[in-house]
Design an enzyme around this catalytic site. Structure first.
Site, PDB file in Angstrom:
ATOM      1  CG  ASN A   8      -2.093   1.263   1.615  1.00 23.74           C
ATOM      2  OD1 ASN A   8      -2.135   1.768   0.379  1.00 23.74           O
ATOM      3  ND2 ASN A   8      -2.726   1.158   2.250  1.00 23.74           N
TER       4      ASN A   8
ATOM      5  CE  LYS B 106       0.236   3.195   4.586  1.00 24.08           C
ATOM      6  NZ  LYS B 106      -0.415   2.933   6.805  1.00 24.08           N
TER       7      LYS B 106
ATOM      8  CG  HIS C 134      -5.842   1.826   5.655  1.00 27.97           C
ATOM      9  ND1 HIS C 134      -5.397   3.206   6.092  1.00 27.97           N
ATOM     10  CD2 HIS C 134      -4.824   1.169   4.865  1.00 27.97           C
ATOM     11  CE1 HIS C 134      -3.978   2.095   6.587  1.00 27.97           C
ATOM     12  NE2 HIS C 134      -4.003   1.687   5.839  1.00 27.97           N
TER      13      HIS C 134
ATOM     14  CD  GLU D 138      -2.986   5.476   6.175  1.00 25.65           C
ATOM     15  OE1 GLU D 138      -3.035   5.431   5.458  1.00 25.65           O
ATOM     16  OE2 GLU D 138      -2.172   4.662   7.621  1.00 25.65           O
TER      17      GLU D 138
ATOM     18  CD  GLU E   7      -3.339  -2.404   7.340  1.00 32.81           C
ATOM     19  OE1 GLU E   7      -2.211  -2.312   7.037  1.00 32.81           O
ATOM     20  OE2 GLU E   7      -3.930  -1.463   7.388  1.00 32.81           O
TER      21      GLU E   7
ATOM     22  N   GLY F 175       2.452   2.524  10.657  1.00 34.98           N
ATOM     23  CA  GLY F 175       3.457   3.416  10.666  1.00 34.98           C
ATOM     24  C   GLY F 175       4.196   4.180  11.482  1.00 34.98           C
TER      25      GLY F 175
ATOM     26  CB  SER G 191       5.044  -1.965  12.097  1.00 34.34           C
ATOM     27  OG  SER G 191       4.937   0.133  12.319  1.00 34.34           O
TER      28      SER G 191
HETATM   29  P1  13P Z   1       3.545   0.697   7.371  1.00 33.25           P
HETATM   30  O1  13P Z   1       3.801  -0.742   7.174  1.00 33.25           O
HETATM   31  O2  13P Z   1       3.851   1.784   7.034  1.00 33.25           O
HETATM   32  O3  13P Z   1       3.308   0.514   8.762  1.00 33.25           O
HETATM   33  O4  13P Z   1       1.441   0.750   7.416  1.00 33.25           O
HETATM   34  C1  13P Z   1       0.582  -0.187   7.208  1.00 33.25           C
HETATM   35  C2  13P Z   1      -0.559  -0.291   6.728  1.00 33.25           C
HETATM   36  O5  13P Z   1      -1.688   0.925   6.932  1.00 33.25           O
HETATM   37  C3  13P Z   1      -0.791  -0.461   5.396  1.00 33.25           C
HETATM   38  O6  13P Z   1      -1.667  -0.836   4.530  1.00 33.25           O
END
Ligand code: 13P
Length: 248
Positions: free
Chosen positions: A9, A11, A95, A97, A167, A173, A212
């Site tokens: 992803n 983003k 997701h 976010e 997640e 992150g 992560s």
């Molecule tokens: P990170 O791997 O940067 O923690 O993000 C995870 C994520 O949100 C994947 O969709």
């Protein structure tokens, strides 16, 4: 045995030019054909990334979000049929976010999953608890609610082919990943909800872990019970790190 999924992803990273360059490099260096690799570029970079993968592409592609209406006056949104037309196989839905920054609700995720299926693609439904919810012991309740709600409008066939990602919001992150035991526990909860919905075919549904994931911890995470792949943000952005994760 279901095929493992390695999903990247990106983003809001990599414009059309950078995305094409990275996908070309991934294509040149890709050696694993026994796993399913999916790249989720930003919508504006989708076409160039998809084109750079060639035809046939060794990877699948997805978009990070769609709106649940088919067309119309929804400035700034993209529809599921448009994503399909552009060459997407998967769509991320719910997701963290989208839920926590943009206010997406459980009901939105249900409508989006249904629209994605009806447009001929597969939803990758994300669920996960916040740190506060975890500290209050609400993890199982939260992910159960999100999973049941998100899948509510799907039929039995759609349920077994959809993909789920756990997640934990506190692990995204932050550099703080769930332990294999944490992941196994919550994935077990999700699997039992799926068993309730589709019986033995729950074993076919792939449940990914995200939050992560790095080259250093991916093997441990993939070794946990009920973990059928990973959904990766930061560590999927550069080919070296992403290919090292995919070789786990
Ligand atoms: P990170 O791997 O940067 O923690 O993000 C995870 C994520 O949100 C994947 O969709």
């Amino acid at each position: 045995m279901t095929q493992q999924i390695f999903a990247a992803n990106w983003k809001m990273n990599h414009g059309p030019t950078a995305a094409a360059g990275i996908v070309s490099e991934l294509r040149r260096r890709w050696r694993r054909f026994d796993v399913e690799m999916i790249i989720f570029p930003p919508a504006l970079s989708f076409a160039s990334a998809r084109a750079a993968a060639g035809d046939p592409s060794p990877f699948k592609f997805g978009v990070q979000n769609v709106y649940y209406a088919e067309r119309g006056a929804f400035t700034g949104e993209n529809s599921a049929p448009m994503a399909k037309d552009a060459g997407a196989d998967y769509v991320l839905v719910g997701h963290s976010e989208r839920r926590h920054v943009f206010g997406e609700t459980d009901e939105d995720t249900a409508k989006k999953c249904a629209m994605v299926e009806r447009s001929g693609m597969t939803p990758l439904l994300c669920v996960g608890e916040t740190l506060d919810q975890r500290n209050r012991g609400e993890t199982a309740g939260v992910v159960t609610r999100q999973l049941r709600a998100g899948l509510a409008q799907l039929d039995q066939v759609e349920l077994t082919t959809s993909v789920i990602a756990y997640e934990p919001v506190w692990a995204i992150g932050t550099g703080r990943n769930a332990t294999p035991e944490d992941a196994a526990e919550t994935h077990g909860v999700l699997r039992s909800v799926l068993r309730d919905l589709v019986g033995d075919r729950a074993a076919e549904v792939r449940i990914l872990y995200g939050g992560s994931v790095t080259p250093a911890n991916v093997e441990q995470i993939l070794g946990a019970a009920d973990v059928d792949g990973v959904l990766v943000g930061g560590a999927s952005l550069e080919p070296d790190s992403w290919l090292s994760i995919c070789s786990a």
